[in-house]
Motif scaffolding. Structure first.
Motif, mmCIF file in Angstrom:
data_model
loop_
_atom_site.group_PDB
_atom_site.id
_atom_site.type_symbol
_atom_site.label_atom_id
_atom_site.label_comp_id
_atom_site.label_asym_id
_atom_site.label_seq_id
_atom_site.Cartn_x
_atom_site.Cartn_y
_atom_site.Cartn_z
ATOM 1 N N PRO A 1 0.489 -1.049 0.381
ATOM 2 C CA PRO A 1 0.037 0.010 -0.197
ATOM 3 C C PRO A 1 0.308 1.696 -0.152
ATOM 4 O O PRO A 1 0.960 1.901 -1.169
ATOM 5 C CB PRO A 1 -0.684 0.066 1.621
ATOM 6 N N ALA A 2 1.987 1.134 0.806
ATOM 7 C CA ALA A 2 3.079 2.067 0.428
ATOM 8 C C ALA A 2 3.657 2.901 -1.041
ATOM 9 O O ALA A 2 3.918 3.804 -1.241
ATOM 10 C CB ALA A 2 3.858 2.552 1.370
ATOM 11 N N GLU A 3 3.549 1.105 -1.077
ATOM 12 C CA GLU A 3 4.437 1.511 -2.413
ATOM 13 C C GLU A 3 3.734 2.466 -3.336
ATOM 14 O O GLU A 3 3.761 2.755 -4.365
ATOM 15 C CB GLU A 3 5.320 0.154 -2.492
ATOM 16 N N ARG A 4 1.878 1.562 -3.594
ATOM 17 C CA ARG A 4 1.578 1.993 -4.273
ATOM 18 C C ARG A 4 0.931 3.820 -4.260
ATOM 19 O O ARG A 4 1.009 4.856 -5.366
ATOM 20 C CB ARG A 4 -0.168 1.108 -4.150
ATOM 21 N N THR A 5 0.650 4.010 -2.752
ATOM 22 C CA THR A 5 0.518 5.878 -2.940
ATOM 23 C C THR A 5 1.660 6.240 -3.001
ATOM 24 O O THR A 5 1.069 7.334 -3.633
ATOM 25 C CB THR A 5 0.663 5.828 -0.848
ATOM 26 N N PHE A 6 3.214 6.058 -3.068
ATOM 27 C CA PHE A 6 3.889 7.334 -3.453
ATOM 28 C C PHE A 6 4.470 5.937 -4.891
ATOM 29 O O PHE A 6 4.285 8.291 -5.851
ATOM 30 C CB PHE A 6 5.384 6.072 -2.916
ATOM 31 N N SER A 7 3.578 5.971 -5.693
ATOM 32 C CA SER A 7 3.720 5.934 -7.217
ATOM 33 C C SER A 7 2.649 6.459 -7.453
ATOM 34 O O SER A 7 2.763 7.283 -8.832
ATOM 35 C CB SER A 7 3.339 4.563 -7.415
ATOM 36 N N LYS A 8 1.255 6.862 -6.998
ATOM 37 C CA LYS A 8 0.182 7.348 -7.401
ATOM 38 C C LYS A 8 1.025 8.502 -6.847
ATOM 39 O O LYS A 8 0.727 10.209 -7.793
ATOM 40 C CB LYS A 8 -0.936 7.326 -6.621
ATOM 41 N N LEU A 9 1.425 9.296 -6.235
ATOM 42 C CA LEU A 9 1.794 11.249 -5.260
ATOM 43 C C LEU A 9 3.090 11.215 -6.711
ATOM 44 O O LEU A 9 2.551 12.092 -7.668
ATOM 45 C CB LEU A 9 2.493 10.770 -4.544
ATOM 46 N N LEU A 10 3.734 10.066 -6.988
ATOM 47 C CA LEU A 10 5.159 10.429 -8.209
ATOM 48 C C LEU A 10 4.390 10.714 -9.189
ATOM 49 O O LEU A 10 4.398 11.327 -10.216
ATOM 50 C CB LEU A 10 6.612 9.998 -8.128
ATOM 51 N N ARG A 11 3.123 10.416 -10.150
ATOM 52 C CA ARG A 11 2.322 10.112 -11.040
ATOM 53 C C ARG A 11 2.097 11.149 -11.176
ATOM 54 O O ARG A 11 1.523 12.066 -12.182
ATOM 55 C CB ARG A 11 2.085 8.537 -11.133
ATOM 56 N N THR A 12 0.809 11.823 -9.800
ATOM 57 C CA THR A 12 0.754 13.079 -10.638
ATOM 58 C C THR A 12 1.491 13.755 -10.130
ATOM 59 O O THR A 12 0.814 15.397 -11.534
ATOM 60 C CB THR A 12 -0.660 12.449 -9.357
ATOM 61 N N ALA A 13 2.318 14.200 -9.185
ATOM 62 C CA ALA A 13 2.946 15.524 -9.498
ATOM 63 C C ALA A 13 3.473 15.985 -10.456
ATOM 64 O O ALA A 13 3.406 16.720 -11.091
ATOM 65 C CB ALA A 13 3.990 14.961 -8.384
ATOM 66 N N ARG A 14 4.396 14.553 -10.890
ATOM 67 C CA ARG A 14 4.495 14.825 -12.620
ATOM 68 C C ARG A 14 4.512 14.733 -13.735
ATOM 69 O O ARG A 14 5.180 16.085 -14.254
ATOM 70 C CB ARG A 14 6.180 13.519 -12.916
ATOM 71 N N SER A 15 2.870 14.372 -13.316
ATOM 72 C CA SER A 15 2.462 14.185 -14.847
ATOM 73 C C SER A 15 1.086 16.289 -14.788
ATOM 74 O O SER A 15 0.853 16.230 -15.455
ATOM 75 C CB SER A 15 0.894 13.673 -14.780
ATOM 76 N N GLY A 16 1.738 16.890 -13.200
ATOM 77 C CA GLY A 16 0.662 18.185 -12.889
ATOM 78 C C GLY A 16 -1.132 17.522 -12.704
ATOM 79 O O GLY A 16 -1.623 18.400 -13.145
ATOM 80 N N GLY A 17 -1.137 16.817 -12.233
ATOM 81 C CA GLY A 17 -2.778 16.695 -12.821
ATOM 82 C C GLY A 17 -3.375 17.209 -11.181
ATOM 83 O O GLY A 17 -2.542 17.974 -10.756
ATOM 84 N N PRO A 18 -4.888 16.665 -11.159
ATOM 85 C CA PRO A 18 -5.577 17.453 -10.206
ATOM 86 C C PRO A 18 -4.973 17.705 -8.827
ATOM 87 O O PRO A 18 -4.329 16.652 -7.939
ATOM 88 C CB PRO A 18 -6.895 17.150 -10.494
ATOM 89 N N ASP A 19 -5.001 19.085 -8.218
ATOM 90 C CA ASP A 19 -4.912 19.045 -7.055
ATOM 91 C C ASP A 19 -5.650 18.055 -5.988
ATOM 92 O O ASP A 19 -4.732 17.352 -5.040
ATOM 93 C CB ASP A 19 -4.554 20.771 -6.700
ATOM 94 N N VAL A 20 -6.615 17.954 -5.800
ATOM 95 C CA VAL A 20 -7.260 17.005 -4.781
ATOM 96 C C VAL A 20 -6.660 15.940 -4.792
ATOM 97 O O VAL A 20 -6.609 14.877 -4.200
ATOM 98 C CB VAL A 20 -8.767 17.076 -5.470
ATOM 99 N N HIS A 21 -6.382 14.905 -6.906
ATOM 100 C CA HIS A 21 -5.987 13.864 -6.290
ATOM 101 C C HIS A 21 -3.878 13.324 -4.837
ATOM 102 O O HIS A 21 -3.825 12.918 -4.954
ATOM 103 C CB HIS A 21 -4.865 13.710 -7.832
ATOM 104 N N LEU A 22 -3.440 14.737 -5.844
ATOM 105 C CA LEU A 22 -2.274 14.670 -4.737
ATOM 106 C C LEU A 22 -2.440 14.523 -3.308
ATOM 107 O O LEU A 22 -1.752 14.277 -2.228
ATOM 108 C CB LEU A 22 -1.563 16.588 -5.299
#
Length: 276
Positions: free
Chosen positions: A122-143
């Motif tokens: 779960p920690a690895e999946r959450t970090f992957s989500k954070l990195l992907r969203t931050a790098r792609s400029g995804g929605p703030d609410v997702h971050l």
């Protein structure tokens, strides 16, 4: 793993959300000490692979690190890495009033800067989500959702214990009785609840009782005194005062205006009402 980093500058509207990402990245640290420093914000570091120690705090205490593990770093607190093997790590910087509130609630604990999980996925999946969203400029609410998710991660055993405590919560027991029912000492129960929820056994029990009372008020016609007994209170007047103090309205008011069922019933009873 390819090293990369991105730094973000939240605008006023993003800052008003209360929790915002300031940067993220991935890097490989060789087995040599890093400089000692203190950050101006919060940080979480996932050491995916590697061993060593985290130097942390004014007393320069060494905390053992064996990946995968999450390191929590705090504003103004001295830290440094002491890897004995190569570290492959991901990191995220964040801040805002909500970060301070998470620390006050115990979800971010400066006395426990290294967290390991029986199941690190779960920690690895959450970090992957954070990195992907931050790098792609995804929605703030997702971050923000991912940051809250990361701060709230707990071991399955801790989550199971909280579920068992909630199942017992409407029984009128003392804290030592609850601990005995769960096969724990009182200090063990308090520590397990703190690690899992950042709260106390008393708060988990109270919240569970109030939630159960709300459901009964919204979905049944049971008298308030009966509902009080159902959720663990023999004194209906005490229950009503407690309910009002914590929810902002007495039980009968909640029954009238605080539920979807009540609102729908009122809507159906209005003469000439039409659906929109």
């Amino acid at each position: 793993m390819t090293d990369w980093s991105i730094y973000l500058t939240p605008n006023d509207a993003q800052r008003r959300l209360g929790l915002f990402c300031l940067g993220a990245g991935e890097q490989t640290n060789p087995p040599r000490p890093s400089p000692e420093r203190a950050l101006g914000c919060h940080a979480a570091v996932l050491v995916r692979r590697g061993r060593g120690h985290l130097l942390h705090g004014a007393d320069r205490q060494l905390h053992e690190v064996t990946g995968p593990a999450v390191l929590w770093l705090f504003p103004g607190v001295l830290h440094a890495y002491r890897p004995t093997t190569t570290w492959q790590q991901s990191w995220v910087l964040f801040g805002g009033p909500a970060a301070d509130a998470l620390a006050d609630l115990g979800h971010l604990d400066p006395d426990q800067p290294v967290r390991r999980y029986a199941d690190p996925r779960p920690a690895e999946r959450t970090f992957s989500k954070l990195l992907r969203t931050a790098r792609s400029g995804g929605p703030d609410v997702h971050l923000i959702a991912a940051l809250y998710e990361l701060a709230g991660l707990s071991d399955p055993a801790e989550a199971d214990l909280i579920d068992r405590l909630r199942a017992l919560a409407t029984r009128p027991l003392s804290i030592p009785d609850y601990a005995a029912e769960l096969g724990l000492t009182v200090p063990e129960l308090r520590e397990a609840v703190r690690l899992s929820t950042g709260s106390t056994p008393q708060e988990v029990i109270l919240t569970t009782r109030l939630n159960a009372a709300k459901a009964l008020l919204a979905e049944t016609d049971l008298p308030v005194a009966t509902i009080a007994r159902e959720v663990g209170y023999d004194d209906a007047a005490y229950f009503s005062r407690l309910f009002a103090a914590r929810t902002g309205q007495p039980p009968r008011t909640f029954r009238a205006v605080g539920s979807i069922q009540a609102a729908n019933s009122s809507f159906r009873r209005r003469p000439g009402a039409t659906a929109v």
